[in-house]
Design a protein around this motif. Structure first.
Motif, PDB file in Angstrom:
ATOM      1  N   TRP A  67       0.839  -1.198   0.000  1.00 56.26           N
ATOM      2  CA  TRP A  67       0.000   0.000   0.000  1.00 56.26           C
ATOM      3  C   TRP A  67       0.872   1.245   0.000  1.00 56.26           C
ATOM      4  CZ3 TRP A  67      -2.813   1.899   4.972  1.00 56.26           C
ATOM      5  CH2 TRP A  67      -3.634   2.993   4.673  1.00 56.26           C
ATOM      6  N   SER A  68       1.929   1.240   0.795  1.00 59.35           N
ATOM      7  CA  SER A  68       2.840   2.378   0.873  1.00 59.35           C
ATOM      8  C   SER A  68       3.529   2.634  -0.464  1.00 59.35           C
ATOM      9  CB  SER A  68       3.887   2.119   1.958  1.00 59.35           C
ATOM     10  OG  SER A  68       4.913   3.075   1.912  1.00 59.35           O
ATOM     11  N   THR A  71       1.066   4.033  -2.980  1.00 60.30           N
ATOM     12  CA  THR A  71       0.814   5.446  -2.675  1.00 60.30           C
ATOM     13  C   THR A  71       2.003   6.308  -3.074  1.00 60.30           C
ATOM     14  OG1 THR A  71      -0.569   4.762  -0.816  1.00 60.30           O
ATOM     15  CG2 THR A  71       0.145   7.043  -0.839  1.00 60.30           C
ATOM     16  N   THR A  75       1.355   9.144  -5.791  1.00 60.61           N
ATOM     17  CA  THR A  75       1.278  10.508  -5.256  1.00 60.61           C
ATOM     18  C   THR A  75       2.639  11.164  -5.065  1.00 60.61           C
ATOM     19  OG1 THR A  75       1.335   9.829  -2.936  1.00 60.61           O
ATOM     20  CG2 THR A  75      -0.833   9.904  -4.007  1.00 60.61           C
ATOM     21  N   LEU A  79       2.508   6.951   2.905  1.00 57.76           N
ATOM     22  CA  LEU A  79       1.193   6.973   3.536  1.00 57.76           C
ATOM     23  C   LEU A  79       1.056   8.207   4.416  1.00 57.76           C
ATOM     24  CD1 LEU A  79       0.851   3.215   4.566  1.00 57.76           C
ATOM     25  CD2 LEU A  79      -0.141   4.367   2.597  1.00 57.76           C
TER      26      LEU A  79
END
Length: 163
Positions: A67-68, A71, A75, A79
């Protein structure tokens, strides 16, 4: 360790007829039975606790890092800190857990010639493999981040991310 069974005094089975014609007479030999036994892990009781902690930590850490990294790639930042910095803390600890598992695996490989034991249900071996794959993903995504954005975000909120 190999264990040899004692010579049997009973008659051998008909399918194992092997004769020895030494000294001018025939002798019937019973086949020798060999039994190989693997040594059970007899290390201290703490190893079981450490293995279970590594399994739990690895199974939680690898999705958090996934997930990190997603992201970070989408972005340019890791996180968000979350309430009281809890999400950022989980992210940081997850990176440390994966690096720790890989370091433990490499140490064991150098010391014994093989990686970590499989553990219960093969989970420790799976966590070990996932940790290596996660480390590879970290290197790739961090490299891409550095070459595309010119920086890798630090562990604490800065001006570029959440500052």
């Amino acid at each position: 360790m190999l264990l040899l069974s004692p010579a049997s005094t009973s008659l051998p089975s008909p399918r194992s007829n092997s004769f020895n014609f030494a000294h001018g007479r025939a002798r019937l030999h019973a086949p020798l039975k060999l039994l190989g036994m693997a040594k059970e892990s007899s290390d201290s009781g703490n190893v079981g606790v450490v293995e279970k902690a590594a399994i739990a930590g690895g199974l939680v850490s690898t999705p958090v890092i996934g997930w990190s990294l997603y992201t970070l790639k989408t972005t340019g930042c890791g996180l968000p800190p979350g309430p009281g910095g809890s999400i950022g803390a989980i992210e940081g600890v997850s990176y440390l857990v994966v690096v720790g598992i890989v370091a433990w695996s490499l140490y064991t490989k150098i010391k014994t010639g093989s990686g970590l034991p499989n553990g219960p249900f093969g989970l420790l071996g799976a966590v070990e493999g996932l940790s290596y794959l996660t480390l590879l993903a970290i290197v790739v995504v961090f490299g891409l981040q550095y070459f595309e954005q010119g920086y890798i975000p630090g562990p604490l909120p800065a001006d570029q991310c959440f500052g």
